[in-house]
Design a protein around this motif. Structure first.
Motif, PDB file in Angstrom:
ATOM      1  N   TYR A 111       0.830  -1.210   0.000  1.00  0.00           N
ATOM      2  CA  TYR A 111       0.000   0.000   0.000  1.00  0.00           C
ATOM      3  C   TYR A 111       0.867   1.264   0.000  1.00  0.00           C
ATOM      4  CZ  TYR A 111      -3.054   3.620   1.946  1.00  0.00           C
ATOM      5  OH  TYR A 111      -3.726   4.781   2.166  1.00  0.00           O
ATOM      6  N   ARG A 112       1.886   1.290   0.849  1.00  0.00           N
ATOM      7  CA  ARG A 112       2.749   2.465   0.905  1.00  0.00           C
ATOM      8  C   ARG A 112       3.626   2.586  -0.333  1.00  0.00           C
ATOM      9  NH1 ARG A 112       1.825   6.704   3.778  1.00  0.00           N
ATOM     10  NH2 ARG A 112       3.844   6.985   4.808  1.00  0.00           N
ATOM     11  N   LEU A 113       3.984   1.444  -0.919  1.00  0.00           N
ATOM     12  CA  LEU A 113       4.760   1.475  -2.158  1.00  0.00           C
ATOM     13  C   LEU A 113       3.960   2.138  -3.268  1.00  0.00           C
ATOM     14  CD1 LEU A 113       7.278   0.574  -3.793  1.00  0.00           C
ATOM     15  CD2 LEU A 113       6.046  -1.548  -4.281  1.00  0.00           C
ATOM     16  N   LEU A 114       2.670   1.838  -3.347  1.00  0.00           N
ATOM     17  CA  LEU A 114       1.829   2.373  -4.420  1.00  0.00           C
ATOM     18  C   LEU A 114       1.393   3.813  -4.155  1.00  0.00           C
ATOM     19  CD1 LEU A 114      -0.456  -0.742  -5.116  1.00  0.00           C
ATOM     20  CD2 LEU A 114       1.563  -0.005  -6.385  1.00  0.00           C
ATOM     21  N   THR A 115       1.207   4.185  -2.891  1.00  0.00           N
ATOM     22  CA  THR A 115       0.676   5.528  -2.589  1.00  0.00           C
ATOM     23  C   THR A 115       1.751   6.540  -2.219  1.00  0.00           C
ATOM     24  OG1 THR A 115       0.301   4.876  -0.273  1.00  0.00           O
ATOM     25  CG2 THR A 115      -1.528   4.603  -1.829  1.00  0.00           C
ATOM     26  N   LEU A 116       2.940   6.080  -1.816  1.00  0.00           N
ATOM     27  CA  LEU A 116       3.976   7.024  -1.375  1.00  0.00           C
ATOM     28  C   LEU A 116       5.242   6.934  -2.200  1.00  0.00           C
ATOM     29  CD1 LEU A 116       4.769   9.168   0.732  1.00  0.00           C
ATOM     30  CD2 LEU A 116       5.680   7.308   2.139  1.00  0.00           C
ATOM     31  N   TRP A 117       5.786   5.724  -2.361  1.00  0.00           N
ATOM     32  CA  TRP A 117       7.094   5.606  -3.018  1.00  0.00           C
ATOM     33  C   TRP A 117       7.009   5.622  -4.537  1.00  0.00           C
ATOM     34  CZ3 TRP A 117       9.635   7.014   0.755  1.00  0.00           C
ATOM     35  CH2 TRP A 117       9.511   6.469   2.025  1.00  0.00           C
ATOM     36  N   LEU A 118       6.082   4.861  -5.096  1.00  0.00           N
ATOM     37  CA  LEU A 118       6.006   4.768  -6.558  1.00  0.00           C
ATOM     38  C   LEU A 118       5.713   6.110  -7.216  1.00  0.00           C
ATOM     39  CD1 LEU A 118       6.251   2.676  -8.792  1.00  0.00           C
ATOM     40  CD2 LEU A 118       3.775   2.329  -8.679  1.00  0.00           C
ATOM     41  N   PRO A 119       4.888   6.989  -6.643  1.00  0.00           N
ATOM     42  CA  PRO A 119       4.619   8.287  -7.299  1.00  0.00           C
ATOM     43  C   PRO A 119       5.768   9.300  -7.220  1.00  0.00           C
ATOM     44  CG  PRO A 119       2.797   7.650  -5.857  1.00  0.00           C
ATOM     45  CD  PRO A 119       3.944   6.757  -5.527  1.00  0.00           C
ATOM     46  N   VAL A 120       6.880   8.948  -6.555  1.00  0.00           N
ATOM     47  CA  VAL A 120       7.942   9.938  -6.370  1.00  0.00           C
ATOM     48  C   VAL A 120       8.495  10.410  -7.714  1.00  0.00           C
ATOM     49  CG1 VAL A 120      10.309  10.275  -5.546  1.00  0.00           C
ATOM     50  CG2 VAL A 120       8.601   9.204  -4.069  1.00  0.00           C
ATOM     51  N   LEU A 121       8.886   9.492  -8.582  1.00  0.00           N
ATOM     52  CA  LEU A 121       9.493   9.884  -9.858  1.00  0.00           C
ATOM     53  C   LEU A 121       8.508  10.609 -10.763  1.00  0.00           C
ATOM     54  CD1 LEU A 121      12.078   9.900 -11.459  1.00  0.00           C
ATOM     55  CD2 LEU A 121      11.453   7.665 -12.416  1.00  0.00           C
ATOM     56  N   PRO A 122       7.300  10.061 -11.007  1.00  0.00           N
ATOM     57  CA  PRO A 122       6.343  10.843 -11.808  1.00  0.00           C
ATOM     58  C   PRO A 122       5.938  12.149 -11.116  1.00  0.00           C
ATOM     59  CG  PRO A 122       5.291   8.862 -10.943  1.00  0.00           C
ATOM     60  CD  PRO A 122       6.750   8.717 -10.703  1.00  0.00           C
ATOM     61  N   GLY A 123       5.920  12.158  -9.768  1.00  0.00           N
ATOM     62  CA  GLY A 123       5.610  13.399  -9.059  1.00  0.00           C
ATOM     63  C   GLY A 123       6.670  14.457  -9.292  1.00  0.00           C
ATOM     64  N   TRP A 124       7.939  14.036  -9.275  1.00  0.00           N
ATOM     65  CA  TRP A 124       9.010  14.999  -9.556  1.00  0.00           C
ATOM     66  C   TRP A 124       8.921  15.492 -11.002  1.00  0.00           C
ATOM     67  CZ3 TRP A 124      13.062  14.341 -13.110  1.00  0.00           C
ATOM     68  CH2 TRP A 124      13.987  15.384 -13.114  1.00  0.00           C
ATOM     69  N   ALA A 125       8.614  14.577 -11.934  1.00  0.00           N
ATOM     70  CA  ALA A 125       8.477  14.982 -13.332  1.00  0.00           C
ATOM     71  C   ALA A 125       7.333  15.988 -13.494  1.00  0.00           C
ATOM     72  CB  ALA A 125       8.243  13.753 -14.209  1.00  0.00           C
ATOM     73  N   ALA A 126       6.204  15.745 -12.811  1.00  0.00           N
ATOM     74  CA  ALA A 126       5.083  16.684 -12.873  1.00  0.00           C
ATOM     75  C   ALA A 126       5.457  18.020 -12.244  1.00  0.00           C
ATOM     76  CB  ALA A 126       3.862  16.089 -12.158  1.00  0.00           C
ATOM     77  N   PHE A 127       6.207  17.970 -11.135  1.00  0.00           N
ATOM     78  CA  PHE A 127       6.651  19.195 -10.464  1.00  0.00           C
ATOM     79  C   PHE A 127       7.537  20.012 -11.399  1.00  0.00           C
ATOM     80  CE2 PHE A 127       9.205  21.656  -7.478  1.00  0.00           C
ATOM     81  CZ  PHE A 127       8.252  22.075  -6.561  1.00  0.00           C
ATOM     82  N   ALA A 128       8.501  19.341 -12.055  1.00  0.00           N
ATOM     83  CA  ALA A 128       9.397  20.052 -12.972  1.00  0.00           C
ATOM     84  C   ALA A 128       8.642  20.596 -14.186  1.00  0.00           C
ATOM     85  CB  ALA A 128      10.518  19.113 -13.411  1.00  0.00           C
ATOM     86  N   TYR A 129       7.696  19.815 -14.699  1.00  0.00           N
ATOM     87  CA  TYR A 129       6.928  20.260 -15.864  1.00  0.00           C
ATOM     88  C   TYR A 129       6.096  21.497 -15.533  1.00  0.00           C
ATOM     89  CZ  TYR A 129       3.206  20.291 -19.365  1.00  0.00           C
ATOM     90  OH  TYR A 129       2.312  20.682 -20.322  1.00  0.00           O
ATOM     91  N   LEU A 130       5.417  21.466 -14.395  1.00  0.00           N
ATOM     92  CA  LEU A 130       4.593  22.615 -14.006  1.00  0.00           C
ATOM     93  C   LEU A 130       5.450  23.846 -13.716  1.00  0.00           C
ATOM     94  CD1 LEU A 130       1.958  20.867 -11.701  1.00  0.00           C
ATOM     95  CD2 LEU A 130       1.652  21.665 -14.048  1.00  0.00           C
ATOM     96  N   GLN A 131       6.653  23.639 -13.197  1.00  0.00           N
ATOM     97  CA  GLN A 131       7.565  24.770 -13.011  1.00  0.00           C
ATOM     98  C   GLN A 131       7.968  25.364 -14.358  1.00  0.00           C
ATOM     99  OE1 GLN A 131      10.891  23.450 -10.572  1.00  0.00           O
ATOM    100  NE2 GLN A 131      10.123  24.706  -8.909  1.00  0.00           N
ATOM    101  N   ARG A 132       8.280  24.489 -15.298  1.00  0.00           N
ATOM    102  CA  ARG A 132       8.700  24.969 -16.612  1.00  0.00           C
ATOM    103  C   ARG A 132       7.568  25.712 -17.306  1.00  0.00           C
ATOM    104  NH1 ARG A 132      10.383  20.561 -18.132  1.00  0.00           N
ATOM    105  NH2 ARG A 132       8.753  19.854 -19.550  1.00  0.00           N
ATOM    106  N   LYS A 133       6.341  25.305 -17.071  1.00  0.00           N
ATOM    107  CA  LYS A 133       5.181  25.953 -17.666  1.00  0.00           C
ATOM    108  C   LYS A 133       4.668  27.130 -16.827  1.00  0.00           C
ATOM    109  CE  LYS A 133       4.797  23.276 -21.283  1.00  0.00           C
ATOM    110  NZ  LYS A 133       4.984  23.812 -22.650  1.00  0.00           N
ATOM    111  N   GLU A 134       5.446  27.513 -15.795  1.00  0.00           N
ATOM    112  CA  GLU A 134       5.075  28.631 -14.919  1.00  0.00           C
ATOM    113  C   GLU A 134       3.744  28.389 -14.229  1.00  0.00           C
ATOM    114  OE1 GLU A 134       6.992  31.158 -14.279  1.00  0.00           O
ATOM    115  OE2 GLU A 134       8.544  30.738 -15.760  1.00  0.00           O
ATOM    116  N   ALA A 135       3.435  27.102 -13.945  1.00  0.00           N
ATOM    117  CA  ALA A 135       2.192  26.761 -13.262  1.00  0.00           C
ATOM    118  C   ALA A 135       2.418  26.506 -11.780  1.00  0.00           C
ATOM    119  CB  ALA A 135       1.544  25.528 -13.893  1.00  0.00           C
ATOM    120  N   LEU A 136       3.677  26.492 -11.344  1.00  0.00           N
ATOM    121  CA  LEU A 136       4.011  26.341  -9.929  1.00  0.00           C
ATOM    122  C   LEU A 136       5.093  27.344  -9.578  1.00  0.00           C
ATOM    123  CD1 LEU A 136       4.103  22.565  -8.942  1.00  0.00           C
ATOM    124  CD2 LEU A 136       2.526  24.316  -8.184  1.00  0.00           C
TER     125      LEU A 136
END
Length: 842
Positions: free
Chosen positions: A817-842
């Motif tokens: 459960y923690r692997l799917l809800t906490l650890w696994l989203p780390v890499l796509p979460g960082w990618a989304a964070f970087a993308y939104l920063q690049r698009k001036e959305a964060l």
């Protein structure tokens, strides 16, 4: 009053007498002695010792170097051992007689040379510096002996033990040369090249003989150097170095050699430790200039004739860290050098003064420059009586004065001279009511377009802070023209302004916006998109740090999982179902946020924002990271800061109320006497802690100031949240979206947890799974750890075990459960964070 005057006069006379001895030494270094009839200088007594920022910076750099050596030997032991082996094999072929001679010379010389230098300093009556250096050497000796004889033996196999190469070396640091390095760092050999060369040569020879004799490794010698310099500079900063700054009498003696003979002088500025400003003296000249110098004396204006600026060598590093940060952060075309020598600072200000005067800009005339011994330099300006613009009352700042300021600025721009510090302290309003440009120490000749436009943005903001945006823009347009003002609009950013101006803007955050609006009204076709001035932004640094911390946390956690066993025993169709439930939570969180924002938000980008929040959870408590990301996302989406905070607060408040209601509801459905809820009841310790917290809070609220602060915060929160909730209640579609997202969020997590349990052969009633999830999630939200680490895992495992699952099944289910809800989203979460920063959305 008379007693205070007598005490002040006595203090000034005592300071003058204390400075007389320094004057003699400074005059001797400058090549001229102070005459018995020294010029009376009215100034506060200078401190006997000062703390220089350069010593603090060198101390910090040495500590960083020492930490880097420790890190290197802990992660690259084979490399350091290999380097040591190569050195040992290479020196094995050297003649033994030569090695023995080098050992003999270094053994005596490494101590003899510092002792000889100390004697030379004592003969020159510089015993205080020698005493400080001896203190640093004693501290270094004590620390190195403690490391060698106590720490390593008490904790074998540690990081310090790793400095010992292959067991053949005998110490992690070189006990013989560490105190010498500390002494040399503290005693101050700057400018004495022969002493420096002799000392460091013998230290190098001693280090080489230590390598050949396997007394210390390469890493140990590097650690010895950084440890010695850290102790030397740290001691020097803690105790304070003898004040090397020449006093006012020595400055006046140097001024006399320029042909400007002083009759009396006084300090004009207030002494401030660590300030970047130069010392300023007002000087009244005698009957005429010294014969034979040919310096044209200034015109008599009443009061002072000459204003002397003194550049102290130890002040050249003041504000260095901030300038380095600006240099790294901003584009090179917008910043100057972070560190300049005393000579370069003198030359730069002198060149700028002559260039400004030649350009026809009204500025005090530079009469002469000179070094004052080896520790300072002076610039003598013609004194212009008047007040800084910062000291002029608002009612006296007329449009005519503002127009005059803009005319001086136009002359600067025409000559391509960038001032770089056009604050209200850099504009002098003379007694004749005219404006003068001063404070030229950061100026630049042959400046580029970007630097000139930055000056314009800075002066616009400075004058708008003293008057208002409309007057500043109107008077500037009347002198510079609308086209010139339009060029400043993209540069009206906080990052482009000086530190003092940014601090002043905290009280009026909308001023830059109003200045832009005024310029756009004059010239509607003006480009308003800001120019990218930064190499990187602070949030980029935060992102990198967050990713590093996340990696540091994630890698050990994932490495501890027995993934092979889990993969072999898990039912993969339930794993896929659990993954689907975890993915559903991001859609639910997006709908929940969209439901409490009256403005329209794109679904896809909002889902990405929730995915980015899952990355931030690893470096911030779960209840904090998501709020910060969502608030920032709403602001970037066009929602004003107040409504953005209110919207996120409303969604969080509704989520909390829904969470509590569901916990009560499903707890009742499970059975108040059932095992699943009875054993999950709070313990006596928790009850006592809650009661104690309530008691402390009640006592704190009896204090009027605390009560007012709490009331103010609650009022500000609910004043924004409640109207937001009212707006949502008036829109059935928004209400359905928000409440539906809130319930769907719980459904997604419950589906993920239930499927994780079933993936390992377990089974529980749905109501029990809901109660377990709601309880663990509440603990995770309250825990101060990133992502609820520790609290969620412990609560889930205990609750599932109490509910009837075996310990093995409960542990495996929680890990999945923690692997799917906490650890696994780390890499796509960082990618989304970087993308939104690049698009001036964060």
């Amino acid at each position: 009053m008379r007693a205070a005057v007598r005490r002040d006069a006595h203090g000034r006379r005592r300071g003058a007498r204390a400075g007389a001895r320094r004057d003699a030494r400074a005059g001797a270094r400058a090549g001229a002695a102070v005459t018995p009839a020294a010029v009376p200088v009215d100034e506060p007594a200078q401190p006997d010792r000062i703390r220089r920022s350069s010593d603090a910076i060198r101390f910090a750099a040495s500590v960083v170097g020492l930490a880097a050596v420790m890190l290197l030997v802990s992660i690259a032991q084979q490399t350091t051992h290999g380097l040591q082996t190569d050195i040992a094999q290479g020196t094995a072929h050297a003649p033994r007689l030569l090695l023995s001679l080098a050992t003999l010379v270094s053994s005596f010389g490494v101590l003899a040379v510092p002792v000889a230098f100390a004697i030379e300093r004592l003969l020159r009556k510089d015993g205080t510096r020698v005493a400080i250096a001896l203190l640093a050497a004693v501290i270094a000796f004590g620390i190195t002996v403690g490391l060698d004889d106590l720490v390593v033996r008490a904790a074998p196999g540690g990081v310090l033990d790793s400095l010992i190469w292959g067991g053949s070396a005998t110490a992690p640091v070189h006990t013989d040369i560490a105190p010498v390095i500390a002494f040399v760092s503290a005693v101050g050999m700057a400018g004495r090249l022969r002493w420096q060369a002799a000392t460091w040569t013998l230290i190098g020879v001693a280090a080489l003989t230590g390598l050949t004799a396997s007394y210390a490794s390469v890493a140990a010698l590097a650690a010895t150097y950084f440890l010695g310099t850290a102790i030397g500079h740290g001691t020097l900063y803690a105790v304070g170095t003898p004040n090397p700054r020449p006093s006012g009498a020595a400055v006046m003696a140097t001024l006399d050699r320029l042909g400007l003979r002083a009759a009396k002088a006084a300090r004009l500025d207030e002494p401030a430790e660590g300030a970047e400003e130069a010392r300023r003296y007002g000087v009244v000249l005698g009957s005429g200039p010294a014969a034979g110098h040919g310096v044209r004396p200034p015109a008599r204006h009443g009061g002072w004739d000459v204003e002397v600026h003194v550049l102290d060598r130890d002040q050249q590093t003041a504000g260095l860290l901030y300038r380095v940060w600006r240099l790294l952060r901003l584009r090179s075309a917008t910043t100057g050098r972070a560190l300049r020598s005393l000579r370069r600072s003198l030359e730069q200000e002198s060149l700028m003064a002559y260039a400004v005067d030649a350009a026809g800009v009204r500025t005090p005339r530079l009469l002469g420059t000179s070094e004052v011994g080896t520790e300072a330099a002076l610039l003598a300006y013609e004194h212009v009586p008047g007040r800084r613009l910062a000291d002029v009352p608002d009612k006296e700042i007329t449009d005519a004065l503002l127009a005059d300021v803009w005319r001086q600025f136009r002359a600067l721009q025409a000559a391509r001279l960038a001032h770089r510090r056009l604050q209200d302290g850099a504009v002098l309003v003379g007694e004749d009511g005219r404006a003068y440009v001063t404070d030229l120490r950061a100026g630049e000749i042959a400046a580029g377009d970007l630097a000139l436009r930055l000056d314009l943005a800075q002066l616009l903001t400075t004058l708008a802070l003293r008057t208002d945006a409309e007057r500043a823009v109107r008077t500037a347009a009347g002198v510079l023209g609308e086209e010139a003002l339009a060029a400043a609009v993209p540069l009206l950013q906080r990052v482009a302004l000086s530190r003092e101006t940014r601090a002043a803007l905290r009280d009026d955050r909308e001023l830059l916006t109003r200045i832009r609006e005024q310029i756009v009204r004059l010239k509607p076709e003006t480009e308003v998109a800001p120019i990218r001035l930064e190499r990187f932004r602070p949030r980029t640094v935060i992102s990198i740090v967050a990713l590093s911390i996340a990696a540091y946390i994630v890698i050990p956690q994932v490495a501890s999982l027995d993934l092979r066993t889990m993969a072999a025993t898990a039912s993969w169709h339930w794993v896929v179902a659990a993954l689907g439930g975890a993915a559903l939570t991001y859609l639910a969180a997006a709908l929940m946020l969209m439901g409490f924002v009256p403005e329209r938000l794109p679904l896809g980008r909002t889902v990405l924002a929730q995915l980015a929040a899952s990355f931030v959870k690893l470096v911030a408590p779960a209840a904090v990271g998501g709020v910060a990301v969502n608030t920032r996302y709403l602001q970037r989406s066009g929602v004003r800061p107040g409504p953005a905070v209110a919207s996120v607060g409303a969604s969080q408040l509704v989520g909390l109320v829904t969470h509590l209601l569901l916990l009560v509801l499903f707890g009742f459905l499970t059975g108040s006497s059932g095992k699943a809820t009875q054993d999950l009841a709070p313990s006596r310790t928790i009850v006592i802690a809650v009661l104690a917290t309530g008691l402390v809070a009640g006592l704190a609220l009896t204090v009027p100031r605390v009560r007012r602060e709490a009331t103010s915060r609650l009022r500000s929160m609910f004043s924004g949240v409640v109207p937001r909730l009212v707006d949502v209640l008036q829109s059935p579609k928004k209400l359905t979206t928000g409440m539906g997202g809130t319930l769907l969020l719980t459904v997604g997590f419950v589906l993920c947890l239930d499927a994780s349990i079933r993936a390992f052969g377990g089974s529980l009633p749905v109501t029990s799974v809901v109660v377990v999830f709601l309880t663990a999630n509440a603990l995770g939200s309250a825990a101060p750890t990133p992502g609820g680490l520790g609290a969620v895992e412990g609560a889930l495992t205990l609750a599932l075990t109490i509910s009837g699952l075996s310990a093995e099944t409960a542990t495996s289910a929680v890990l999945l459960y923690r692997l799917l809800t906490l650890w696994l989203p780390v890499l796509p979460g960082w990618a989304a964070f970087a993308y939104l920063q690049r698009k001036e959305a964060l």
